[in-house]
Design a protein around this motif. Structure first.
Motif, PDB file in Angstrom:
ATOM      1  N   UNK B  32      13.865  32.528  48.869  1.00  0.00           N
ATOM      2  CA  UNK B  32      13.194  32.204  50.137  1.00  0.00           C
ATOM      3  C   UNK B  32      14.171  31.886  51.253  1.00  0.00           C
ATOM      4  N   UNK B  33      15.280  31.217  50.908  1.00  0.00           N
ATOM      5  CA  UNK B  33      16.203  30.773  51.945  1.00  0.00           C
ATOM      6  C   UNK B  33      17.337  31.766  52.184  1.00  0.00           C
ATOM      7  N   UNK B  34      17.426  32.793  51.373  1.00  0.00           N
ATOM      8  CA  UNK B  34      18.481  33.781  51.559  1.00  0.00           C
ATOM      9  C   UNK B  34      19.874  33.220  51.294  1.00  0.00           C
ATOM     10  N   UNK B  35      19.948  32.276  50.360  1.00  0.00           N
ATOM     11  CA  UNK B  35      21.247  31.669  50.022  1.00  0.00           C
ATOM     12  C   UNK B  35      21.511  31.896  48.535  1.00  0.00           C
ATOM     13  N   UNK B  36      22.771  31.760  48.123  1.00  0.00           N
ATOM     14  CA  UNK B  36      23.040  31.973  46.706  1.00  0.00           C
ATOM     15  C   UNK B  36      22.734  30.709  45.893  1.00  0.00           C
ATOM     16  N   UNK B  37      22.654  30.870  44.569  1.00  0.00           N
ATOM     17  CA  UNK B  37      22.176  29.775  43.734  1.00  0.00           C
ATOM     18  C   UNK B  37      23.097  28.568  43.702  1.00  0.00           C
ATOM     19  N   UNK B  38      24.387  28.811  43.850  1.00  0.00           N
ATOM     20  CA  UNK B  38      25.289  27.652  43.821  1.00  0.00           C
ATOM     21  C   UNK B  38      25.100  26.795  45.073  1.00  0.00           C
ATOM     22  N   UNK B  39      24.820  27.427  46.207  1.00  0.00           N
ATOM     23  CA  UNK B  39      24.525  26.653  47.420  1.00  0.00           C
ATOM     24  C   UNK B  39      23.233  25.852  47.233  1.00  0.00           C
ATOM     25  N   UNK B  40      22.218  26.486  46.654  1.00  0.00           N
ATOM     26  CA  UNK B  40      20.946  25.792  46.405  1.00  0.00           C
ATOM     27  C   UNK B  40      21.174  24.595  45.476  1.00  0.00           C
ATOM     28  N   UNK B  41      22.016  24.793  44.456  1.00  0.00           N
ATOM     29  CA  UNK B  41      22.296  23.711  43.516  1.00  0.00           C
ATOM     30  C   UNK B  41      22.940  22.531  44.245  1.00  0.00           C
ATOM     31  N   UNK B  42      23.884  22.815  45.134  1.00  0.00           N
ATOM     32  CA  UNK B  42      24.565  21.750  45.872  1.00  0.00           C
ATOM     33  C   UNK B  42      23.596  21.026  46.807  1.00  0.00           C
ATOM     34  N   UNK B  43      22.751  21.801  47.499  1.00  0.00           N
ATOM     35  CA  UNK B  43      21.784  21.192  48.420  1.00  0.00           C
ATOM     36  C   UNK B  43      20.796  20.315  47.650  1.00  0.00           C
ATOM     37  N   UNK B  44      20.336  20.813  46.507  1.00  0.00           N
ATOM     38  CA  UNK B  44      19.396  20.059  45.677  1.00  0.00           C
ATOM     39  C   UNK B  44      20.035  18.761  45.185  1.00  0.00           C
ATOM     40  N   UNK B  45      21.298  18.848  44.788  1.00  0.00           N
ATOM     41  CA  UNK B  45      22.002  17.650  44.310  1.00  0.00           C
ATOM     42  C   UNK B  45      22.060  16.586  45.402  1.00  0.00           C
ATOM     43  N   UNK B  46      22.312  17.014  46.630  1.00  0.00           N
ATOM     44  CA  UNK B  46      22.353  16.043  47.742  1.00  0.00           C
ATOM     45  C   UNK B  46      21.016  15.367  47.945  1.00  0.00           C
ATOM     46  N   UNK B  47      19.940  16.170  47.961  1.00  0.00           N
ATOM     47  CA  UNK B  47      18.601  15.615  48.179  1.00  0.00           C
ATOM     48  C   UNK B  47      18.174  14.736  47.009  1.00  0.00           C
ATOM     49  N   UNK B  48      18.612  15.118  45.816  1.00  0.00           N
ATOM     50  CA  UNK B  48      18.290  14.347  44.626  1.00  0.00           C
ATOM     51  C   UNK B  48      19.020  12.999  44.644  1.00  0.00           C
ATOM     52  N   UNK B  49      20.290  13.016  45.020  1.00  0.00           N
ATOM     53  CA  UNK B  49      21.065  11.782  45.118  1.00  0.00           C
ATOM     54  C   UNK B  49      20.466  10.845  46.158  1.00  0.00           C
TER      55      UNK B  49
END
Lengths: 400, 400
Positions: B32-49
């Protein structure tokens, strides 16, 4: 968003600034784009190497003390587009240079009825080839755009409905591209949509984010800018303000099959009928004769303008309530009609529009005159170059 | 655009996807966001933290072979907003969690006239404090939003014009913020604007870029989504479709001072008068009684709905010509009125709208019902968090 995408976006944005805004210093570009000066310098260098812009001393800098700082401006008479305009009364083609100057043009009067696709495309393609051949040998055609007085399908330049020619589903853009034989697609826009964009970019509405443009010819078309962008709607067929019903009882019949539409009440035929002109009169000259008679004191002509003005006012007031625009621009034949109709329009706005929605609205006639649609078509032709200057240029050279 | 800006934008966009769309796998977010999975993982980690999202096995994954891939979902019942709704007949306050669930609410019937700023703010502030105190100890209020049945100045929540209460230039947002005493500003939106956004985000129009929302109460307000965004116009006062004049001759007087406005012809009073109800009847129950009578075969009530439907149809047809929307949504009291008026509305659309502009339009009643405005107010409260989640959260903790 990826890094490379942003870079392309920035290159295009810089080019758009000097294309629309004229020459500009790097400092000014840095401020407008919110980027630092070293980035602006690098972007300018890329565009300069591609031949699209130059850095030069500002005009009028003679005799000032010290070395004047350079300005970035488009390189004139090199990259250009071909722009076409199919209006109700004429066919126009022009070569328009980067920066917006009309460098060369051809024009033919068009008979009102009976023009089929083949005839229109043949005339325009001949004009287009002439303009292309007359262009300087080292210049490059970077795009083509066309304006058409009807409803256009976005994407492929299909005329879905061309009321005054009786066109339905005619592949105008594709056919014009084929006959031009330049290997360049021809995007097509509705004339009032393009007129609105032209007035926003280069005309009465420069810098405005919300404006209404009403384009009168036989009927009344509209181009509406909302939040800086043309309102297109779900299929690209929005802005049809001419078919807003303003007179649901006893309304005049409209070409669309309905009654009492704004264009039926304020279009060419409505004015000529109200002024008591014979049914066989038509066209811009006949309209102007009514306006001239009114200016000379002819009471029938004056009353005709007042009557048109009242319906126009109802329509414009409705639109101001809906769009809360910064400006309403009257174009096409409405440029001639509006001054005599303005008191009624202003009265309806004062009566019908909520005070907060009319606090800041300004009423103007088109600054680009009859060329608003042609200028809009040229900008359509420049769209790819502005979106991605270097790739577009590379593609153009490859196909040449 | 700078790197840090893009990062913030991406963090906010990911949060918005799970806030509006529910739980989602990283793979789906990447697409949906047109980004690669490692970027999504990093963004998710930030929001999760930060405590805003969690990664969990999908619900219903019991017994499936192998380890199911995790989904990202909002952490429920932690970050929340307070949402307020000043409607013509009620005052509502709610605590709405990230993800959109209404976690708690208070509601009061409102007398139709004579409610001054002080009274309205006092009731809402009391509700708000109760909701805030009843929230779990470790939860955090990340914003506040309010809906008001009138014209609102963007930026400061000033009610420029509240027709049914007689408010002119009342500092509603500022005053509510002050009395709540939470140190959080209260942005305010027009009820129909917020209803439109709510239907687009969580209701009948999810995923649509162009839609019309008509909100009926005493009058008729509008929220219009153009190219994915609310049409606000130059001062934020656009969308006033209720004051489109549809009946220029013999039109009913309108609260705005004009005659024949859409809301004068289809609002509550118009329907009750057409159905022959006494002048002292009013309100939703009286309207529903007309609709019920029509359903039971009462010819006067049926004729009243047909009459309202014809004017509503003229208005809606005009709007479809202008906006070429994918959907028209009838909300507020128009949810009750529309079914009995639908044949006339459809007839007017078939007669007055250009064929290409109505090819794909769908007509619906509001999916969120009476809560559309409240849901829209909640989204207004979440706006800062969605724009920049981490900074907003940091600011909230600092002020707590």
């Amino acid at each position: 968003m990826a890094q490379e995408q942003i870079h392309r976006h920035n290159v295009g944005t810089l080019l758009r600034h000097v294309h629309l805004g004229g020459s500009m210093s790097r400092a000014e570009l840095a401020e407008r784009m919110g980027l630092n000066r070293s980035t602006i310098m690098a972007l300018t260098a890329e565009l300069s190497a591609a031949g699209l812009v130059r850095e030069e001393p500002p005009t009028g800098s003679f005799g000032s003390a010290g070395r004047p700082s350079l300005v970035v401006r488009v390189r004139p008479n090199w990259a250009y587009v071909l722009a076409f305009d199919v209006a109700v009364d004429r066919l126009v083609a022009a070569r328009v240079g980067l920066g917006g100057a009309v460098l060369d043009r051809r024009e033919a009067v068009r008979a009102r009825a009976g023009a089929d696709l083949d005839h229109v495309v043949e005339v325009l393609a001949r004009f287009g080839r002439q303009l292309h051949e007359a262009a300087p040998a080292d210049s490059v055609c970077v795009g083509i755009g066309a304006s058409y007085c009807g409803m256009i399908r976005p994407g492929d330049g299909m005329v879905r409905f061309g009321p005054d020619m009786g066109w339905v589903d005619q592949a105008f853009g594709a056919e014009l591209s084929r006959r031009l034989g330049l290997g360049i697609p021809v995007p097509v826009g509705n004339e009032a949509h393009l007129g609105a964009l032209a007035e926003q970019h280069r005309g009465a509405g420069v810098g405005l984010q919300n404006l209404l443009y009403l384009h009168g010819d036989v009927g009344v078309g509209g181009g509406i800018i909302v939040g800086g962008k043309l309102l297109d709607g779900d299929g690209g067929y929005g802005c049809e303000l001419g078919h807003m019903v303003v007179n649901p009882y006893n309304g005049r019949p409209c070409g669309c099959g309905s009654h009492g539409c704004l264009e039926a009440e304020v279009g060419e035929r409505a004015l000529l009928d109200a002024a008591g002109r014979p049914a066989e009169t038509w066209g811009r000259d006949a309209l102007r004769a009514v306006v001239d008679d009114a200016d000379r004191g002819d009471e029938t002509a004056r009353e005709a303008l007042r009557r048109i003005g009242d319906w126009l006012g109802i329509g414009v007031a409705n639109l101001i309530n809906l769009f809360n625009p910064g400006m309403v621009i009257f174009g096409g034949m409405l440029r001639d009609v509006y001054p005599g109709a303005a008191p009624q329009v202003r009265h309806r706005i004062a009566t019908n529009v909520l005070p907060v929605a009319r606090e800041r609205v300004r009423l103007r006639t088109s600054a680009l005159g009859d060329d608003s649609t042609l200028v809009g078509a040229a900008e359509l032709g420049f769209a790819d170059l502005m979106a991605d200057p270097l790739a577009t240029l590379a593609g153009t050279k490859a196909s040449a």
